[in-house]
Design a protein around this motif. Structure first.
Motif, PDB file in Angstrom:
ATOM      1  N   LEU A 299      61.143  48.364  73.867  1.00 12.35           N
ATOM      2  CA  LEU A 299      62.489  48.873  73.613  1.00 12.35           C
ATOM      3  C   LEU A 299      63.529  47.764  73.484  1.00 12.35           C
ATOM      4  N   ASN A 300      63.114  46.512  73.539  1.00  7.24           N
ATOM      5  CA  ASN A 300      64.045  45.412  73.319  1.00  7.24           C
ATOM      6  C   ASN A 300      64.368  45.299  71.824  1.00  7.24           C
ATOM      7  N   PHE A 301      65.554  44.844  71.514  1.00  5.60           N
ATOM      8  CA  PHE A 301      65.931  44.721  70.110  1.00  5.60           C
ATOM      9  C   PHE A 301      66.915  43.578  69.928  1.00  5.60           C
ATOM     10  N   SER A 302      67.059  43.192  68.680  1.00  4.39           N
ATOM     11  CA  SER A 302      67.977  42.118  68.314  1.00  4.39           C
ATOM     12  C   SER A 302      68.689  42.515  67.028  1.00  4.39           C
ATOM     13  N   ILE A 303      70.020  42.276  66.986  1.00  2.11           N
ATOM     14  CA  ILE A 303      70.802  42.604  65.790  1.00  2.11           C
ATOM     15  C   ILE A 303      71.476  41.322  65.296  1.00  2.11           C
ATOM     16  N   THR A 304      71.264  41.009  64.043  1.00  2.00           N
ATOM     17  CA  THR A 304      71.935  39.877  63.405  1.00  2.00           C
ATOM     18  C   THR A 304      72.716  40.377  62.201  1.00  2.00           C
ATOM     19  N   ASP A 305      73.557  39.508  61.670  1.00  2.00           N
ATOM     20  CA  ASP A 305      74.458  39.932  60.601  1.00  2.00           C
ATOM     21  C   ASP A 305      73.709  40.379  59.354  1.00  2.00           C
ATOM     22  N   ASP A 306      72.569  39.778  59.086  1.00  2.00           N
ATOM     23  CA  ASP A 306      71.837  40.164  57.872  1.00  2.00           C
ATOM     24  C   ASP A 306      71.220  41.554  57.967  1.00  2.00           C
ATOM     25  N   MET A 307      71.251  42.157  59.165  1.00  2.00           N
ATOM     26  CA  MET A 307      70.732  43.511  59.338  1.00  2.00           C
ATOM     27  C   MET A 307      71.803  44.572  59.112  1.00  2.00           C
ATOM     28  N   ILE A 308      73.041  44.157  58.955  1.00  2.00           N
ATOM     29  CA  ILE A 308      74.157  45.086  58.778  1.00  2.00           C
ATOM     30  C   ILE A 308      74.348  45.340  57.284  1.00  2.00           C
ATOM     31  N   PRO A 309      74.539  46.585  56.885  1.00  2.00           N
ATOM     32  CA  PRO A 309      74.720  46.876  55.452  1.00  2.00           C
ATOM     33  C   PRO A 309      75.866  46.068  54.853  1.00  2.00           C
ATOM     34  N   PRO A 310      75.717  45.602  53.621  1.00  2.00           N
ATOM     35  CA  PRO A 310      76.758  44.788  52.987  1.00  2.00           C
ATOM     36  C   PRO A 310      78.102  45.504  52.886  1.00  2.00           C
ATOM     37  N   THR A 311      78.062  46.838  52.847  1.00  2.00           N
ATOM     38  CA  THR A 311      79.304  47.606  52.700  1.00  2.00           C
ATOM     39  C   THR A 311      80.075  47.741  54.008  1.00  2.00           C
ATOM     40  N   SER A 312      79.476  47.350  55.121  1.00  2.00           N
ATOM     41  CA  SER A 312      80.136  47.511  56.412  1.00  2.00           C
ATOM     42  C   SER A 312      81.317  46.552  56.536  1.00  2.00           C
ATOM     43  N   ALA A 428      81.217  51.064  67.606  1.00  2.00           N
ATOM     44  CA  ALA A 428      80.903  51.664  66.311  1.00  2.00           C
ATOM     45  C   ALA A 428      79.681  50.989  65.687  1.00  2.00           C
ATOM     46  N   LEU A 429      79.614  49.649  65.793  1.00  2.00           N
ATOM     47  CA  LEU A 429      78.473  48.925  65.248  1.00  2.00           C
ATOM     48  C   LEU A 429      77.178  49.318  65.949  1.00  2.00           C
ATOM     49  N   LEU A 430      77.248  49.386  67.282  1.00  2.00           N
ATOM     50  CA  LEU A 430      76.046  49.725  68.045  1.00  2.00           C
ATOM     51  C   LEU A 430      75.612  51.161  67.792  1.00  2.00           C
ATOM     52  N   ASN A 431      76.571  52.069  67.662  1.00  2.00           N
ATOM     53  CA  ASN A 431      76.216  53.452  67.343  1.00  2.00           C
ATOM     54  C   ASN A 431      75.478  53.521  66.010  1.00  2.00           C
ATOM     55  N   PHE A 432      75.963  52.773  65.049  1.00  2.00           N
ATOM     56  CA  PHE A 432      75.307  52.777  63.744  1.00  2.00           C
ATOM     57  C   PHE A 432      73.871  52.274  63.879  1.00  2.00           C
ATOM     58  N   TYR A 433      73.685  51.151  64.570  1.00  2.00           N
ATOM     59  CA  TYR A 433      72.343  50.579  64.681  1.00  2.00           C
ATOM     60  C   TYR A 433      71.422  51.462  65.512  1.00  2.00           C
ATOM     61  N   ILE A 434      71.899  51.918  66.661  1.00  2.00           N
ATOM     62  CA  ILE A 434      71.031  52.682  67.564  1.00  2.00           C
ATOM     63  C   ILE A 434      70.642  54.026  66.955  1.00  2.00           C
ATOM     64  N   LEU A 435      71.599  54.690  66.314  1.00  2.00           N
ATOM     65  CA  LEU A 435      71.321  56.012  65.748  1.00  2.00           C
ATOM     66  C   LEU A 435      70.521  55.935  64.451  1.00  2.00           C
ATOM     67  N   ASN A 436      70.671  54.849  63.694  1.00  2.00           N
ATOM     68  CA  ASN A 436      70.049  54.766  62.382  1.00  2.00           C
ATOM     69  C   ASN A 436      68.826  53.864  62.329  1.00  2.00           C
ATOM     70  N   THR A 437      68.631  53.025  63.335  1.00  2.00           N
ATOM     71  CA  THR A 437      67.495  52.105  63.310  1.00  2.00           C
ATOM     72  C   THR A 437      66.630  52.214  64.559  1.00  2.00           C
ATOM     73  N   LEU A 438      67.243  52.044  65.737  1.00  2.00           N
ATOM     74  CA  LEU A 438      66.455  51.990  66.967  1.00  2.00           C
ATOM     75  C   LEU A 438      65.753  53.309  67.261  1.00  2.00           C
ATOM     76  N   TYR A 439      66.489  54.410  67.321  1.00  2.00           N
ATOM     77  CA  TYR A 439      65.875  55.687  67.681  1.00  2.00           C
ATOM     78  C   TYR A 439      64.939  56.223  66.597  1.00  2.00           C
ATOM     79  N   PRO A 440      65.232  56.031  65.311  1.00  2.29           N
ATOM     80  CA  PRO A 440      64.224  56.414  64.307  1.00  2.29           C
ATOM     81  C   PRO A 440      62.899  55.681  64.496  1.00  2.29           C
ATOM     82  N   GLU A 441      62.941  54.404  64.908  1.00  3.07           N
ATOM     83  CA  GLU A 441      61.702  53.681  65.169  1.00  3.07           C
ATOM     84  C   GLU A 441      60.975  54.256  66.379  1.00  3.07           C
TER      85      GLU A 441
END
Length: 483
Positions: A299-312, A428-441
């Motif tokens: 359940l560990n994760f890492s978020i870097t800028d290249d993982m964020i959508p360009p439109t953000s 807001a950033l974490l909600n986007f990542y957790i809801l759209n990437t972490l929990y789907p995985e």
């Protein structure tokens, strides 16, 4: 007696029965309950299997002699015995408290044909015969136990058989002669068959039933690092209507198994009899799984800028943080950030009537990625969320599967090198990542599920799920898939 073997194997289908003395006194993680309806089904299916297989049995040849006045002793022999038809009309499979199962077959009929020979000195005569064996009754007690590995064992602790009537009819040139002594021949026929039946049952239990019980998956591999232990924790508890079978049901890391720091709860099972079998799967099963995956860092994760959508509009750069953490942007101008997240402790699944939930607590640490490749820690966040869970049973795979539906996260600043700052943008950033990437995985992993411990060729259908305090209660009917 291959037919009896397969029938007896079938009569134990789905029954995960035996004892495991090394774990005596511990609460099981899973209880399998076989109801009277389930026992009726396996007894009925056992009759069908036995009746279809009886024709393959090779009955033994036997011989004897009788005395005729003025002739002396005449030797006879019966051979090439074949079962032409059979009708098995009644059976019952009942629990034996403290032992296992009692199987009884009654009111059965077999028609046998064969050949006879008569010898007296150099005189040899032969012909054919048929036998009607009526009122066959068989009673077998099966003692269920366990190997040190936790796999089930079965032995026939007692066996008795009785034949009410044997009617032998002879044909051939001197068949009338044998008919004069039919009572003697029929009596011997009865004794031989009665003893042979139990002899074959004993052999069948050892050579076929026991290997079938070995198909119980005591340890099942879930993935590259997790297994589940389905060894049995104590002897089955029998009542007049059901059997309860206790299994450890504990996830563990197969590379380095560690003691579990908590116990399985005591489960109070409801009195349900609408399905043939019930599985009470405690929160212990799911929480040991959570413990294994947490310790493995799943359940560990890492978020870097290249993982964020360009439109953000939110970027993981010091420049993007200038508005609310100006000191960060001044000290580390135009540098990228990395967020590293980890669950503080293994999240436990909470069972309450009709509801499943968990509340994972996470910590996220932010690092500045320096040109020297050094990662400089700059602040630390606490992240909390409430998650609802759904569990289902897949009848095609016989697996329990899951799905998590998280609420939005709440973020709190725990530590910072640059003082207190507003975390709304990070939230807001974490909600986007957790809801759209972490929990789907995570949900993708949960859809793969884990299998229930079933003997070979057993399939469950008509499942019904109930959520009780501390456990999932799954009821289903069973079907033996013949090959």
């Amino acid at each position: 007696m291959e037919a009896s073997t397969r029938a007896l194997s079938l009569l134990l289908l789905g029954l995960l029965l035996t004892s495991f003395p090394e774990a005596l006194g511990t609460n099981p993680g899973l209880v399998a309950r076989i109801t009277d309806k389930g026992l009726e089904y396996v007894a009925r299916e056992g009759l069908v299997a036995l009746q279809s297989e009886l024709h393959r049995i090779t009955l033994p040849d036997f011989a004897g002699d009788f005395k005729i006045s003025h002739v002396g002793r005449v030797r006879y022999e019966f051979h090439s015995l074949n079962i032409r038809s059979c009708e098995l009309l009644g059976s019952a499979l009942t629990p034996l408290p403290g032992q296992g199962l009692s199987l009884s077959i009654s009111d059965s009929f077999i028609w046998v044909q064969g050949k006879w020979k008569v010898r007296k000195s150099f005189l040899k005569l032969q012909g054919s015969f048929d036998v009607q064996v009526k009122g066959i009754t068989i009673s077998v007690n099966l003692l269920l136990g366990s190997e040190p590995s936790g796999r089930p064992t079965a032995t026939a602790s007692s066996c008795s058989s009785h034949i009410r009537d044997v009617d032998v009819n002879f044909s051939g040139s001197v068949g009338w002669l044998l008919n004069l002594f039919h009572s003697q021949i029929e009596s011997k026929f009865r004794k031989i068959l009665e003893s042979k039946i139990c002899e074959m049952v004993q052999k069948s239990v050892t050579s076929d039933l026991q290997p079938y019980l070995q198909t119980l998956p005591v340890t099942t591999e879930i993935d590259s690092f997790a297994d589940i232990d389905y060894s049995l924790t104590e002897a089955p508890q029998a009542t007049a209507q059901m059997l309860d079978v206790m299994l450890k049901a504990e996830f563990f890391n197969h590379d380095h198994r560690s003691p579990v720091p908590f116990l399985a709860p005591v489960m109070s099972l409801p009195e349900e009899h609408n399905r043939m079998v019930y599985f009470a799967i405690s929160d212990y099963v799911f929480n040991t799984a959570s413990l294994v995956y947490h310790e493995a860092g799943y359940l560990n994760f890492s978020i870097t800028d290249d993982m964020i959508p360009p439109t953000s509009t939110i970027r993981l750069t010091t420049k993007s943080f200038r508005a609310f953490v100006p000191q960060l942007a001044r000290q580390y101008p135009n540098m990228n950030l990395e967020l590293r997240g980890a669950v503080v402790s293994a999240p436990f699944l909470n069972f309450s009537p009709g509801n499943l939930s968990l509340a994972p607590q996470m910590e996220i640490e932010a690092f500045v990625l320096l040109p020297s490749s050094v990662k400089e820690p700059v602040f630390r966040l606490s992240v909390a969320t409430n998650v609802s869970a759904t569990l289902t049973f897949n009848t095609n795979t016989s697996k329990i599967t899951g799905f998590l539906k998280p609420e939005e996260v709440q973020v709190e600043l725990k530590e910072s090198k640059f003082g207190v700052f507003n975390v709304e943008l990070l939230e807001a950033l974490l909600n986007f990542y957790i809801l759209n990437t972490l929990y789907p995985e995570v949900n993708d992993k949960l859809t793969k599920g884990f299998p229930l411990p079933l003997l070979k060729r057993i399939q469950l259908y008509d499942p019904v799920l109930q959520i009780h305090k501390d456990f999932l209660f799954l009821g289903a009917n069973i079907q033996y898939m013949r090959v």
